[in-house]
Design a protein around this motif. Structure first.
Motif, PDB file in Angstrom:
ATOM      1  N   THR A 213     116.383  74.992 110.383  1.00  0.00           N
ATOM      2  CA  THR A 213     116.865  75.012 108.996  1.00  0.00           C
ATOM      3  C   THR A 213     115.857  74.322 108.091  1.00  0.00           C
ATOM      4  O   THR A 213     115.413  73.209 108.396  1.00  0.00           O
ATOM      5  N   PRO A 214     115.471  74.917 106.958  1.00  0.00           N
ATOM      6  CA  PRO A 214     114.511  74.271 106.063  1.00  0.00           C
ATOM      7  C   PRO A 214     115.039  72.947 105.509  1.00  0.00           C
ATOM      8  O   PRO A 214     116.231  72.803 105.229  1.00  0.00           O
ATOM      9  N   TYR A 215     114.136  71.994 105.366  1.00  0.00           N
ATOM     10  CA  TYR A 215     114.447  70.683 104.792  1.00  0.00           C
ATOM     11  C   TYR A 215     114.747  70.820 103.302  1.00  0.00           C
ATOM     12  O   TYR A 215     114.142  71.618 102.586  1.00  0.00           O
ATOM     13  N   ARG A 228     121.159  73.348 103.869  1.00  0.00           N
ATOM     14  CA  ARG A 228     119.969  72.545 104.172  1.00  0.00           C
ATOM     15  C   ARG A 228     120.269  71.047 104.086  1.00  0.00           C
ATOM     16  O   ARG A 228     121.202  70.618 103.416  1.00  0.00           O
ATOM     17  N   THR A 301     109.771  67.715 103.082  1.00  0.00           N
ATOM     18  CA  THR A 301     109.722  68.959 102.316  1.00  0.00           C
ATOM     19  C   THR A 301     108.666  69.892 102.893  1.00  0.00           C
ATOM     20  O   THR A 301     107.551  69.474 103.200  1.00  0.00           O
ATOM     21  N   GLY A 302     109.018  71.162 103.056  1.00  0.00           N
ATOM     22  CA  GLY A 302     108.111  72.150 103.609  1.00  0.00           C
ATOM     23  C   GLY A 302     108.242  72.332 105.102  1.00  0.00           C
ATOM     24  O   GLY A 302     107.646  73.259 105.672  1.00  0.00           O
ATOM     25  N   ALA A 303     109.021  71.458 105.757  1.00  0.00           N
ATOM     26  CA  ALA A 303     109.232  71.562 107.201  1.00  0.00           C
ATOM     27  C   ALA A 303     110.658  72.028 107.474  1.00  0.00           C
ATOM     28  O   ALA A 303     111.465  72.200 106.562  1.00  0.00           O
ATOM     29  N   VAL A 304     110.965  72.236 108.743  1.00  0.00           N
ATOM     30  CA  VAL A 304     112.312  72.611 109.162  1.00  0.00           C
ATOM     31  C   VAL A 304     112.846  71.534 110.097  1.00  0.00           C
ATOM     32  O   VAL A 304     112.088  70.706 110.628  1.00  0.00           O
ATOM     33  N   ARG A 306     113.723  69.931 113.363  1.00  0.00           N
ATOM     34  CA  ARG A 306     112.947  70.185 114.575  1.00  0.00           C
ATOM     35  C   ARG A 306     112.983  68.965 115.488  1.00  0.00           C
ATOM     36  O   ARG A 306     113.545  67.914 115.149  1.00  0.00           O
TER      37      ARG A 306
END
Length: 395
Positions: A213-215, A228, A301-304, A306
């Motif tokens: 899921t995107p941050y 999110r 921001t820009g990461a998921v 994980r």
């Protein structure tokens, strides 16, 4: 916290995939219990208070037998979040949130500079301990738990404790006593293996379901946010899924239970990062430990969401979440202030001379045992900053 090493995700996935259920189950049911009451000799768990305050809290927290360093730390945290600039809406001041008239009676020169200043943290720490011990002496003959009676006297006044022969039937006071005692266990250095909650596996299961899921900074997983999360939004939602309500921000979640050492980590522990490893107010990131040196987290921001390694330079420690500790933590408003109940006014013991430094644990009780009542003003809760751990630069 900005965690850029996304390449660790594949390795972490392998660790979790092999024997994950067995690892969580073992961690959930094989640990022994946590002590439920800390004595006067109990010390502080590393990293639970700012380093500048640790020595004074350890020292003054042993001023009398009914006080302890973890109990004093929990009280200061509840009052101000360790913010020496905190001021309440009714005029309570500083780290310990003294009203001016109460300070005039109990202010203590904790740093030996010849002044008694409520805005000086070392003076505030010393004064809080002095006041606690005076109250403890005043209600010493009341039946029941002595620490509970002392805290009830701090909140409702010793007259109410004497009248009701114990913690008075005020919802606010009963909550205050319960919360301080519960939170004190989050500040105490563990003296036995820390019990793992049965909810840990469920919290991890929830977080696993959000992998990829995107941050979103400030994200709570709401529909209008497209499900999110940011780091503490994810951990809060994960534990809410198993019936435990955590505070919203990372450096308040730090106090949601006792603190296992690195070699005692178990799946489901919250793991934290700070810009200053000597000051928990600088905590800025949190994840959920899953075993093998890895966590699930919403990194930046820009990461998921994980898997990432936990062994990085800003790692400050871990918290094993308990429902009673989580429930006891103060709520905070949108402006970063602490929301806690105001205190009813009630008579308090008259001040007695106190040493500038503690001489022996029994000394304060002897000094105030014959004290007469004096008026104690109402004091409201602190409005210090939350220290959100949600700054865009870090999450």
């Amino acid at each position: 916290m900005v965690l850029r090493k996304g390449a660790t995700a594949a390795a972490a996935a392998g660790v979790v995939a092999v024997g994950f259920i067995g690892l969580v189950t073992f961690g959930t049911y094989a640990a022994s219990g946590t002590p439920q009451r800390q004595g006067n000799a109990a010390g502080l768990s590393p990293g639970t208070v700012p380093a500048a305050y640790q020595g004074p809290i350890e020292q003054w927290g042993r001023l009398c037998p009914d006080l302890s360093p973890p109990l004093l730390a929990a009280q200061l945290y509840q009052e101000s979040g360790f913010d020496p600039r905190a001021r309440s809406g009714v005029g309570a001041e500083g780290l310990a949130q003294f009203m001016p008239s109460t300070w005039a009676a109990y202010g203590t020169d904790g740093n030996n500079d010849g002044r008694k200043d409520p805005w000086e943290p070392l003076d505030a720490i010393a004064s809080a301990a002095t006041f606690d011990c005076a109250l403890a002496a005043f209600v010493a003959k009341v039946p029941g738990d002595r620490q509970s009676n002392m805290l009830a006297a701090y909140n409702a006044g010793p007259g109410a404790v004497t009248k009701y022969q114990g913690v008075p039937p005020y919802r606010e006071t009963q909550g205050y006593v319960r919360n301080i005692l519960a939170t004190s266990r989050s500040f105490a250095a563990p003296v036995a293996p820390v019990e793992v909650s049965a909810q840990s596996a469920g919290a991890i299961y929830f977080a696993q379901g959000k992998l990829g899921t995107p941050y979103l900074w400030g994200g709570d997983g709401l529909a209008w946010q497209n499900g999110r999360f940011d780091c503490s939004g994810l951990t809060k939602a994960a534990f809410e899924s198993v019936g435990i309500t955590l505070p919203r921000v990372a450096n308040d979640q730090w106090y949601a239970g006792p603190h296992p050492s690195r070699d005692q980590l178990r799946p489901g522990d919250l793991v934290f990062w700070a810009t200053d490893l000597t000051d928990p107010r600088s905590i800025h990131h949190v994840g959920i430990y899953v075993g093998g040196g890895y966590m699930i987290n919403a990194p930046h921001t820009g990461a998921v969401i994980r898997y990432d390694k936990i062994d990085t330079k800003e790692y400050i420690g871990a918290t094993r979440v308990t429902s009673d500790a989580a429930q006891a933590l103060p709520n905070r408003n949108a402006d970063g202030g602490v929301i806690a109940p105001s205190r009813p006014g009630d008579p308090a013991p008259a001040p007695a001379p106190a040493p500038s430094t503690p001489t022996s644990p029994a000394a304060p009780a002897a000094q105030v045992a014959q004290a007469a009542p004096a008026a104690r003003p109402t004091a409201a809760a602190a409005t210090g900053p939350a220290g959100s751990g949600q700054t865009p630069a870090k999450n």
